[in-house]
Motif scaffolding. Sequence first.
Motif, PDB file in Angstrom:
ATOM      1  N   ARG A  81      -8.862  12.252  -1.201  1.00 59.04           N
ATOM      2  CA  ARG A  81      -8.434  11.247  -2.159  1.00 59.04           C
ATOM      3  C   ARG A  81      -8.064   9.989  -1.376  1.00 59.04           C
ATOM      4  N   PHE A  82      -8.362   8.825  -1.924  1.00 52.41           N
ATOM      5  CA  PHE A  82      -7.991   7.578  -1.260  1.00 52.41           C
ATOM      6  C   PHE A  82      -6.487   7.579  -1.043  1.00 52.41           C
ATOM      7  N   SER A  83      -6.047   7.507   0.213  1.00 47.85           N
ATOM      8  CA  SER A  83      -4.601   7.613   0.430  1.00 47.85           C
ATOM      9  C   SER A  83      -4.070   6.466   1.275  1.00 47.85           C
ATOM     10  N   PHE A  84      -4.694   5.303   1.108  1.00 47.95           N
ATOM     11  CA  PHE A  84      -4.054   4.107   1.644  1.00 47.95           C
ATOM     12  C   PHE A  84      -3.243   3.489   0.514  1.00 47.95           C
ATOM     13  N   TYR A  85      -2.562   2.386   0.802  1.00 47.23           N
ATOM     14  CA  TYR A  85      -1.593   1.873  -0.155  1.00 47.23           C
ATOM     15  C   TYR A  85      -2.241   0.903  -1.126  1.00 47.23           C
ATOM     16  N   GLU A  86      -2.239   1.293  -2.392  1.00 50.51           N
ATOM     17  CA  GLU A  86      -2.910   0.484  -3.400  1.00 50.51           C
ATOM     18  C   GLU A  86      -2.138  -0.807  -3.663  1.00 50.51           C
ATOM     19  N   ASP A  87      -0.852  -0.807  -3.354  1.00 50.43           N
ATOM     20  CA  ASP A  87      -0.066  -2.023  -3.594  1.00 50.43           C
ATOM     21  C   ASP A  87       0.016  -2.912  -2.350  1.00 50.43           C
ATOM     22  N   LEU A  88      -0.770  -2.577  -1.336  1.00 52.15           N
ATOM     23  CA  LEU A  88      -0.899  -3.473  -0.187  1.00 52.15           C
ATOM     24  C   LEU A  88      -2.302  -4.067  -0.220  1.00 52.15           C
ATOM     25  N   SER A  89      -2.443  -5.265   0.349  1.00 54.71           N
ATOM     26  CA  SER A  89      -3.769  -5.862   0.391  1.00 54.71           C
ATOM     27  C   SER A  89      -4.604  -5.142   1.448  1.00 54.71           C
ATOM     28  N   ILE A  90      -5.896  -5.448   1.454  1.00 53.16           N
ATOM     29  CA  ILE A  90      -6.802  -4.838   2.429  1.00 53.16           C
ATOM     30  C   ILE A  90      -6.316  -5.119   3.849  1.00 53.16           C
ATOM     31  N   ALA A  91      -6.012  -6.378   4.112  1.00 56.84           N
ATOM     32  CA  ALA A  91      -5.583  -6.749   5.461  1.00 56.84           C
ATOM     33  C   ALA A  91      -4.246  -6.097   5.811  1.00 56.84           C
ATOM     34  N   GLU A  92      -3.344  -6.007   4.839  1.00 56.96           N
ATOM     35  CA  GLU A  92      -2.032  -5.394   5.116  1.00 56.96           C
ATOM     36  C   GLU A  92      -2.171  -3.909   5.443  1.00 56.96           C
ATOM     37  N   ASN A  93      -3.064  -3.231   4.723  1.00 56.17           N
ATOM     38  CA  ASN A  93      -3.320  -1.824   5.040  1.00 56.17           C
ATOM     39  C   ASN A  93      -3.829  -1.671   6.466  1.00 56.17           C
ATOM     40  N   LEU A  94      -4.794  -2.496   6.828  1.00 58.23           N
ATOM     41  CA  LEU A  94      -5.376  -2.393   8.170  1.00 58.23           C
ATOM     42  C   LEU A  94      -4.320  -2.722   9.229  1.00 58.23           C
ATOM     43  N   ALA A  95      -3.497  -3.729   8.952  1.00 54.43           N
ATOM     44  CA  ALA A  95      -2.464  -4.099   9.926  1.00 54.43           C
ATOM     45  C   ALA A  95      -1.459  -2.967  10.099  1.00 54.43           C
ATOM     46  N   PHE A  96      -1.168  -2.293   9.009  1.00 51.39           N
ATOM     47  CA  PHE A  96      -0.240  -1.155   9.075  1.00 51.39           C
ATOM     48  C   PHE A  96      -0.805  -0.057   9.981  1.00 51.39           C
ATOM     49  N   VAL A  97      -2.061   0.284   9.752  1.00 50.58           N
ATOM     50  CA  VAL A  97      -2.694   1.325  10.568  1.00 50.58           C
ATOM     51  C   VAL A  97      -2.748   0.894  12.035  1.00 50.58           C
ATOM     52  N   ALA A  98      -3.154  -0.346  12.267  1.00 50.02           N
ATOM     53  CA  ALA A  98      -3.241  -0.838  13.652  1.00 50.02           C
ATOM     54  C   ALA A  98      -1.873  -0.762  14.323  1.00 50.02           C
ATOM     55  N   GLY A  99      -0.831  -1.109  13.573  1.00 50.24           N
ATOM     56  CA  GLY A  99       0.516  -1.062  14.129  1.00 50.24           C
ATOM     57  C   GLY A  99       0.933   0.358  14.493  1.00 50.24           C
ATOM     58  N   LEU A 100       0.613   1.305  13.630  1.00 56.01           N
ATOM     59  CA  LEU A 100       1.019   2.683  13.899  1.00 56.01           C
ATOM     60  C   LEU A 100       0.278   3.273  15.091  1.00 56.01           C
ATOM     61  N   TYR A 101      -0.960   2.835  15.308  1.00 58.04           N
ATOM     62  CA  TYR A 101      -1.702   3.349  16.460  1.00 58.04           C
ATOM     63  C   TYR A 101      -1.456   2.510  17.712  1.00 58.04           C
ATOM     64  N   GLY A 102      -0.585   1.504  17.586  1.00 60.97           N
ATOM     65  CA  GLY A 102      -0.253   0.682  18.747  1.00 60.97           C
ATOM     66  C   GLY A 102      -1.418  -0.167  19.229  1.00 60.97           C
ATOM     67  N   LEU A 103      -2.298  -0.579  18.324  1.00 61.20           N
ATOM     68  CA  LEU A 103      -3.430  -1.414  18.717  1.00 61.20           C
ATOM     69  C   LEU A 103      -2.980  -2.865  18.783  1.00 61.20           C
ATOM     70  N   THR A 104      -3.158  -3.490  19.934  1.00 65.35           N
ATOM     71  CA  THR A 104      -2.752  -4.902  20.050  1.00 65.35           C
ATOM     72  C   THR A 104      -3.892  -5.744  20.599  1.00 65.35           C
ATOM     73  N   PRO A 105      -3.993  -7.004  20.241  1.00 60.11           N
ATOM     74  CA  PRO A 105      -3.188  -7.600  19.169  1.00 60.11           C
ATOM     75  C   PRO A 105      -3.665  -7.130  17.791  1.00 60.11           C
ATOM     76  N   VAL A 106      -2.705  -6.843  16.931  1.00 57.20           N
ATOM     77  CA  VAL A 106      -3.017  -6.313  15.607  1.00 57.20           C
ATOM     78  C   VAL A 106      -4.009  -7.222  14.886  1.00 57.20           C
ATOM     79  N   ARG A 107      -3.758  -8.517  14.986  1.00 57.64           N
ATOM     80  CA  ARG A 107      -4.551  -9.480  14.255  1.00 57.64           C
ATOM     81  C   ARG A 107      -6.033  -9.391  14.600  1.00 57.64           C
ATOM     82  N   LYS A 108      -6.292  -9.206  15.893  1.00 55.74           N
ATOM     83  CA  LYS A 108      -7.685  -9.135  16.356  1.00 55.74           C
ATOM     84  C   LYS A 108      -8.376  -7.908  15.753  1.00 55.74           C
ATOM     85  N   TYR A 109      -7.688  -6.778  15.798  1.00 56.30           N
ATOM     86  CA  TYR A 109      -8.278  -5.558  15.244  1.00 56.30           C
ATOM     87  C   TYR A 109      -8.538  -5.711  13.742  1.00 56.30           C
TER      88      TYR A 109
END
Lengths: 376, 320
Positions: B96-124
């Motif tokens: 089932r789709f389990s990302f956050y429906e109340d976050l935007s596409i970019a916000e979801n991706l930034a959240f995931v990048a942050g949790l995996y420690g990918l830097t710079p988040v913005r670039k990813y």
Amino acid sequence: MNGILSLRRLRAMLVKETIQMRRDRVTFAMMLGIPLILLVLFGFAINTDPKHLPAALVAPTQDRYTRAIVTALEMTGYYHFTKVGVSEAEAERLISDGTVSFVVTIPSDFGRRVARGDHPQILIEADATDPAVASGAVSTLGTVAAQALRREQGASAPADQPGALQVVVHKRYNPEGVTQYNIVPGLLGVILQMTMVMMTSMALTRETERGTMENLLAMPVTPLEIMLGKVLPFLMVGAVQMAVILFAAKILFHVPFVGAMWLLLLGVLLFVLALVLLGYTISTLSRNQMQAMQLAFFFFLPSILLSGFMFPFRGMPGWAQAVGEVLPLTHFLRLVRAVMLKGADLTTVQPQIGALTAFVVVFALLALSRFRRTLD
Amino acid sequence: MSAVPVPPPQGTAPAIDVRGLVKSYGGRRVVDDVTMQVARGEIAGFLGPNGSGKTTTIRVMCGLLTPDAGTGEVLGHDLRRDARRIRREVGYMTQRFSFYEDLSIAENLAFVAGLYGLTPVRKYVDETLADLGLTSRRDQLAGSLSGGWKQRLALAACIMHDPKLLLLDEPTAGVDPKARREFWDEIHRLAAGGMTVLVSTHYMDEAERCHRINYISYGRLVARGTVAEVVKGAGLTTFVVEGLDGAAMIDLDERLRGAPGVEQVAPFGSVLHVVGRDAGALKASVTRIAGGAGARVTPAETSLEDAFIHFMGGAKDNMA
Ligand SMILES: Nc1ncnc2c1ncn2[C@@H]1O[C@H](COP(=O)(O)OP(=O)(O)O)[C@@H](O)[C@H]1O
Ligand SMILES: [Mg+2]
């Protein structure tokens, strides 16, 4: 980076939670709506300064001094003598069944004592079940009666005679005499208790119900980071609510603030932390939002009843006091009243600071130990 | 779909190596003694009907469920002890789709990048958005995306941290055929880049796009290998019966069912597939009944679907 707390991951959690909080209208409404509604409700009760309260007069002898005092009391607007010349026993019945709010007793030897200059006494018994009712009437009493008496004695009496008249006030049914000043600081605690616990109690159940928990758990985020990410944004909410309530306390209800602001802030910080962690603990225990709400409410009722907000703490039976001691609100109320109204310093409120810190630690450990890392 | 892909050379330590996994719910063994190996760089299909235990098995593999019994390593990490390492190196796309429906596409991706420690988040985030072709819609709420876009967003988010193993749980369910094909092309691209992929599905045709398949039924793994191996392993013989009109064909269908040696009769358009294990008895029955009625009977290759239906019957017997 590999530890149990990475600032990078915590920041990601905080950003996400803050955005979600901002977009969640229900939370937002609760955040501002509940404090406003409660303030208006309680504020209304606080603002009423009731007049023309029914009073009974027990005065076996109707001399001129007695008449003067009765007239003066009626002139204040607070007292309206509906029962005049009743017996003591009758008066006792009238105040206990609520027919009258006051019983004024002027002893039969009053006139003689005034004439002798022998410390005459009058006794006023006030029904203080509703302290707001009694306080205004009682506070005007001493001066009014004394003035009336002096007027009546005329120039014959030495004006500077100290203690010429003794007014003995018995507050019945509420010996502590909680006044309106107690209520607004108390309201700060009650509002925080209600909103903070309720909102955080749904922190995890919401993820579970929306199906996002599975994804969150599959990512490398630790239980501590999830917990902090979910509770810390509410410190901000607590700060907003506190500002609203303190502003109202000052502007609308003229509650004096004599203590140190930083000490109050420290108390609020610890209290709010304890509450959000309590709410979060509830969310680790409940399977859905309904359960979370019920648990939060289950905690709310004793908090409001046994913390000393509704009823004076020292007037409660021993078991109720024991329950009260394990509620954060009890300790917060003591702290906030001491700091705001009595200007207490750190040493005085150390026990409360200590208790609140203990709650923070206990709830945090409880939540972390209850957190399920898997979907089992 | 396209030709059977050639599996990559075996020999390196497998990406997934689990043995005897058991998971029960309320006394029912939902995953029952599942043993599975997936070699590095392989696209492994995980097939089975709804409720057969695919999701549960995958959750055990990525540490989201604790198995009641069984052991195993995922990417060389112990399933029970190293769940955190596994989490870091695996990408898991939930059914089932389990990302956050109340976050935007970019916000979801930034959240995931942050949790995996990918830097710079913005670039990813920017690169992922560009790959997806969603740069112009980056501020749209994820909840407002169509099913196909949600699925692409979820995949993109799962591979942002460049996992060594990708676990996909029914990624193409409810997606239109064109999007499905594009999705499989993407999976093959990722595998070519060295990623190991385990993908669950209940679409038979998708099995053909996997290097190897594992078939699960009622919690039991009943077949594994390449498609050809699985079909061969079923040991079935198939005859195609054709040449009669509709009513006669239906009559024939009825008479063939239950005849000695006949295990399955399945109409496909205007022809019947008649399948059985005992080649001799099957041939005798088909020739007697269908041939006698004037239909044309020809031997045919057994299909994967025929094999699966056969396995399902067998697994049900095991359950009882
Ligand atoms: N949390 C759970 N509690 C009880 N039963 C479950 C739970 N999760 C799955 N099941 C049951 O286990 C079986 C297998 O489910 P699942 O692994 O989701 O199958 P699949 O993914 O192959 O459709 C189903 O019958 C389902 O009802
Ligand atoms: Mg499933």
